[in-house]
Enzyme design. Sequence first.
Site, PDB file in Angstrom:
ATOM      1  N   ASP A 291       0.816  -1.205   0.052  1.00 55.05           N
ATOM      2  CA  ASP A 291       0.073  -0.079   0.113  1.00 55.05           C
ATOM      3  C   ASP A 291       0.880   1.131  -0.105  1.00 55.05           C
ATOM      4  O   ASP A 291       1.308   1.851   0.941  1.00 55.05           O
ATOM      5  CB  ASP A 291      -1.033   0.024   1.378  1.00 55.05           C
ATOM      6  N   GLU A 325      -2.666  10.348  -0.740  1.00 49.54           N
ATOM      7  CA  GLU A 325      -3.688   9.642  -0.742  1.00 49.54           C
ATOM      8  C   GLU A 325      -4.308   9.342   0.681  1.00 49.54           C
ATOM      9  O   GLU A 325      -5.291   9.317   1.079  1.00 49.54           O
ATOM     10  CB  GLU A 325      -3.651   8.334  -1.699  1.00 49.54           C
ATOM     11  N   ASP A 353      -4.380   0.016  -6.222  1.00 49.57           N
ATOM     12  CA  ASP A 353      -4.373   0.396  -4.894  1.00 49.57           C
ATOM     13  C   ASP A 353      -5.091  -0.588  -3.945  1.00 49.57           C
ATOM     14  O   ASP A 353      -5.741  -0.436  -3.066  1.00 49.57           O
ATOM     15  CB  ASP A 353      -5.080   1.754  -4.609  1.00 49.57           C
ATOM     16  N   HIS A 423      -1.414  -0.872   6.492  1.00 47.38           N
ATOM     17  CA  HIS A 423      -1.056   0.363   7.332  1.00 47.38           C
ATOM     18  C   HIS A 423      -0.259  -0.225   8.569  1.00 47.38           C
ATOM     19  O   HIS A 423      -0.158   0.531   9.484  1.00 47.38           O
ATOM     20  CB  HIS A 423      -2.359   0.985   7.891  1.00 47.38           C
TER      21      HIS A 423
END
Length: 456
Positions: A291, A325, A353, A423
């Site tokens: 990511d 983003e 993505d 993340h």
Amino acid sequence: MKKLIVLIALCLSSQVFSQTDEDVLKQIYKTALVEGKSYSWLETLSIDIGGRLSGSLNAERAVDWGKAELDSLGLDKVWLQPVMVPKWVRGAKEFAYIKAGSGVTTNVNICALGGSVATNPLGVTASVVEVKNFEELEALGEAGVKGKIVFYNRPMQADLINTFSAYGGCVDQRYMGAVEAAKYGAAGVIVRSMTLNIDDLPHAGSMTYEDLPVSKRIPSAAISTKDANLLSTMLKLDTSLQFYFKQNCKQLADVKSYNVIGEITGSQFPNEYIIVGGHLDSWDLGDGSHDDGAGIVQSMEVLRLFKTLKIKPKHSIRVVMFMNEENGLRGATEYAKEAKAKGEKHVVSLESDAGGFTPRGFSFDCTEASFNKILGWKPLFEPYLIHYFIQGGAGADVRPLKTDSNITAGLRPDSQRYFDHHHAANDTFDAVNKRELELGAASMAALVYLFDTHGI
């Protein structure tokens, strides 16, 4: 002799123009898998540069790297598009523990959410109230919340096969949790990490205070799923326990950054654009390989494949590395704003993505007529096990380009492992499979080729 040369040229030309779509797709996949560059690009972006939080030095280094690599491809145009982005810094590593009524403390894993304020220098210690949603929070009211830490513990829904739907079903507690808790005087917010995995890794992500005054803003952090389960169990046994956390993050003034753009100019429709892209920024806990380093290098590979195979597109093909983003969407907003001001016609915008896992297909935001035409191409992808064609949303960065007459689309890899890394500190280069990454790049190039050749 001249006649012979002309005859040979005509024969070669005939061979080129007699190629079927199947032939071209076979060349695209073969070239991507045998002599692709996406994996080596990703290695450099992930390991040599690393996590690329907007406004950081690494984000600046990634911009320089991206432009240099596009320049090396011999594209018709390469440029940087300025954009102002937020600069939030994490500071020293966060620290937290649960303190039972007996006085025994248990350390737990947390990370500050992007955009959060810091705790006071000594940290925050308070009792805890656990809620699953904002309705439960409202039912507690100020009497049940004031001065306490609100613990949002709604997990991703495990029975949803589409893990993005499961993510969408619980991400509101991360994004809006602090705003809602602050209404009732909460001292802070702890949010269960957005992953189906049970592990020790807290997952970052953005949050908002909307128009809440600075004096009313409360610190907000994510807690690992394993520790969320522990905290929930301990609360059932001891409602008097306390939670301590300390974080040192800070929001600084906006800084200048850039979208990185490269273009192969179209031979017939130079003012009509097909774009491929991903976002160059990432969170800072890992190196952002899935990511969205994967989407960046796959998009770059699309243009490299066109150049390598000498495919001369009718439309102008652009690669766009969007900045910011993750915590603002500033790059996408600026790109769309400038495109509109220039009157640019974007006919197709394709984003990657969703990680570098095995590609399954694409989603398309388009009219029924366009989708029916696209479905006619589905048999061309089936030999590569690409069979998932749906009408649905595209990526966040291409969404601002959507009009009633164009198409936005997203590459759809297998999503079952994506939120294990999303993340988190384990979003690293070693988690990306070379072949899966290359298959995704080839699939994107194949779709772009078909759009360019046959229109929408």
